[in-house]
Design a protein around this motif. Sequence first.
Motif, PDB file in Angstrom:
ATOM      1  N   ALA A   1      10.066   7.074 -85.882  1.00 32.57           N
ATOM      2  CA  ALA A   1      11.513   7.133 -85.643  1.00 32.57           C
ATOM      3  C   ALA A   1      12.178   5.775 -85.846  1.00 32.57           C
ATOM      4  O   ALA A   1      13.226   5.681 -86.482  1.00 32.57           O
ATOM      5  CB  ALA A   1      11.804   7.668 -84.246  1.00 32.57           C
TER       6      ALA A   1
ATOM      7  N   PRO B   1      19.743  10.411 -87.966  1.00 32.00           N
ATOM      8  CA  PRO B   1      18.702  11.429 -88.176  1.00 32.00           C
ATOM      9  C   PRO B   1      19.244  12.698 -88.860  1.00 32.00           C
ATOM     10  O   PRO B   1      18.555  13.285 -89.697  1.00 32.00           O
ATOM     11  CB  PRO B   1      18.193  11.731 -86.765  1.00 32.00           C
ATOM     12  CG  PRO B   1      18.461  10.480 -86.006  1.00 32.00           C
ATOM     13  CD  PRO B   1      19.766   9.961 -86.559  1.00 32.00           C
TER      14      PRO B   1
ATOM     15  N   GLN C   1      19.832  11.777 -92.475  1.00 33.60           N
ATOM     16  CA  GLN C   1      18.528  11.670 -93.135  1.00 33.60           C
ATOM     17  C   GLN C   1      17.953  13.051 -93.423  1.00 33.60           C
ATOM     18  O   GLN C   1      17.379  13.280 -94.477  1.00 33.60           O
ATOM     19  CB  GLN C   1      17.575  10.839 -92.262  1.00 33.60           C
ATOM     20  CG  GLN C   1      16.233  10.568 -92.886  1.00 33.60           C
ATOM     21  CD  GLN C   1      15.186  11.625 -92.560  1.00 33.60           C
ATOM     22  OE1 GLN C   1      15.282  12.352 -91.585  1.00 33.60           O
ATOM     23  NE2 GLN C   1      14.199  11.722 -93.406  1.00 33.60           N
ATOM     24  N   GLN C   2      18.120  13.979 -92.488  1.00 31.81           N
ATOM     25  CA  GLN C   2      17.601  15.331 -92.699  1.00 31.81           C
ATOM     26  C   GLN C   2      18.324  15.995 -93.879  1.00 31.81           C
ATOM     27  O   GLN C   2      17.691  16.592 -94.748  1.00 31.81           O
ATOM     28  CB  GLN C   2      17.778  16.176 -91.445  1.00 31.81           C
ATOM     29  CG  GLN C   2      17.313  17.611 -91.660  1.00 31.81           C
ATOM     30  CD  GLN C   2      17.883  18.574 -90.637  1.00 31.81           C
ATOM     31  OE1 GLN C   2      18.916  18.321 -90.029  1.00 31.81           O
ATOM     32  NE2 GLN C   2      17.214  19.692 -90.471  1.00 31.81           N
TER      33      GLN C   2
ATOM     34  N   SER D   1      14.474  10.793 -82.039  1.00 29.31           N
ATOM     35  CA  SER D   1      14.967   9.962 -83.125  1.00 29.31           C
ATOM     36  C   SER D   1      16.462   9.694 -82.970  1.00 29.31           C
ATOM     37  O   SER D   1      16.930   8.572 -83.181  1.00 29.31           O
ATOM     38  CB  SER D   1      14.681  10.642 -84.471  1.00 29.31           C
ATOM     39  OG  SER D   1      15.115   9.831 -85.532  1.00 29.31           O
ATOM     40  N   GLY D   2      17.225  10.713 -82.604  1.00 33.33           N
ATOM     41  CA  GLY D   2      18.653  10.527 -82.373  1.00 33.33           C
ATOM     42  C   GLY D   2      18.913   9.530 -81.257  1.00 33.33           C
ATOM     43  O   GLY D   2      19.784   8.664 -81.356  1.00 33.33           O
TER      44      GLY D   2
ATOM     45  N   PRO E   1      22.996  14.740 -81.656  1.00 37.30           N
ATOM     46  CA  PRO E   1      21.587  14.358 -81.688  1.00 37.30           C
ATOM     47  C   PRO E   1      20.897  14.682 -80.367  1.00 37.30           C
ATOM     48  O   PRO E   1      21.272  14.157 -79.328  1.00 37.30           O
ATOM     49  CB  PRO E   1      21.637  12.851 -81.926  1.00 37.30           C
ATOM     50  CG  PRO E   1      22.949  12.434 -81.354  1.00 37.30           C
ATOM     51  CD  PRO E   1      23.878  13.597 -81.540  1.00 37.30           C
TER      52      PRO E   1
ATOM     53  N   THR F   1      17.387  14.753 -80.302  1.00 34.25           N
ATOM     54  CA  THR F   1      15.990  14.437 -80.582  1.00 34.25           C
ATOM     55  C   THR F   1      15.686  13.006 -80.126  1.00 34.25           C
ATOM     56  O   THR F   1      16.596  12.213 -79.895  1.00 34.25           O
ATOM     57  CB  THR F   1      15.699  14.538 -82.095  1.00 34.25           C
ATOM     58  OG1 THR F   1      16.514  13.560 -82.771  1.00 34.25           O
ATOM     59  CG2 THR F   1      15.998  15.923 -82.634  1.00 34.25           C
TER      60      THR F   1
ATOM     61  N   HIS G   1      18.006   5.929 -82.432  1.00 31.05           N
ATOM     62  CA  HIS G   1      19.029   5.376 -83.313  1.00 31.05           C
ATOM     63  C   HIS G   1      20.324   5.095 -82.554  1.00 31.05           C
ATOM     64  O   HIS G   1      21.010   4.114 -82.844  1.00 31.05           O
ATOM     65  CB  HIS G   1      19.256   6.293 -84.513  1.00 31.05           C
ATOM     66  CG  HIS G   1      18.154   6.195 -85.508  1.00 31.05           C
ATOM     67  ND1 HIS G   1      17.021   6.972 -85.431  1.00 31.05           N
ATOM     68  CD2 HIS G   1      17.971   5.367 -86.558  1.00 31.05           C
ATOM     69  CE1 HIS G   1      16.210   6.642 -86.411  1.00 31.05           C
ATOM     70  NE2 HIS G   1      16.758   5.665 -87.106  1.00 31.05           N
TER      71      HIS G   1
ATOM     72  N   LEU H   1      12.331   4.806 -89.698  1.00 31.14           N
ATOM     73  CA  LEU H   1      12.918   5.748 -90.643  1.00 31.14           C
ATOM     74  C   LEU H   1      14.118   5.187 -91.399  1.00 31.14           C
ATOM     75  O   LEU H   1      14.222   5.353 -92.611  1.00 31.14           O
ATOM     76  CB  LEU H   1      13.304   7.032 -89.910  1.00 31.14           C
ATOM     77  CG  LEU H   1      13.640   8.230 -90.772  1.00 31.14           C
ATOM     78  CD1 LEU H   1      12.533   8.536 -91.765  1.00 31.14           C
ATOM     79  CD2 LEU H   1      13.889   9.434 -89.891  1.00 31.14           C
TER      80      LEU H   1
END
Length: 171
Positions: free
Chosen positions: A102, A23, A26-27, A134-135, A130, A132, A138, A105
């Motif tokens: 998420a 994540p 990706q950001q 999403s973190g 991470p 989040t 993943h 992604l």
Amino acid sequence: MGIKKAIFLTVAGLFAIALSQFPEFQQQYKQRLGGTLDELNRQVAALDIRASDAGMERYDYIRHFLDNSDMVIQSEGQNLSNMLGRRVSVQKAIDEMDNARAHELLFTMLLRLDTATAQATLENYRPAIPVTVSGFVHALFGFVVGYLLIGYVSLLVPRRRVQSSWSGQDN
């Protein structure tokens, strides 16, 4: 804990750590794409001004270059056309990442990956912790992939019975 279990958990943990960074990568990648899009939008705005000054619409202006018999001018028309195509591609990649869940992604990004931007992002990448959803997703995915991968590899490695030199028993 047995050595096999320790190896499984270590490999799975390393995959979890690696994928938990996705994540953040990706950001940073998306920020670079956003900068690219901003620059492409400025270039298209300048193109529109030049076309307007020539009394033409954007695509007529580009067609004028492409239809010219001078190869240098044709090449410039092709460059302008490629710039418009790149702008559409970058915008679509950003939009798809914005709309992905998420768990989607990673695959969404890979489908539209701009390799030059990804390489530049990787060269300047700064890891982050991470915190989040999403973190976590993943990291969990990485743990499962790592665990399954080491399990698969262990099935491929022939098993040998090792005779202990001090006990005379098999391990």
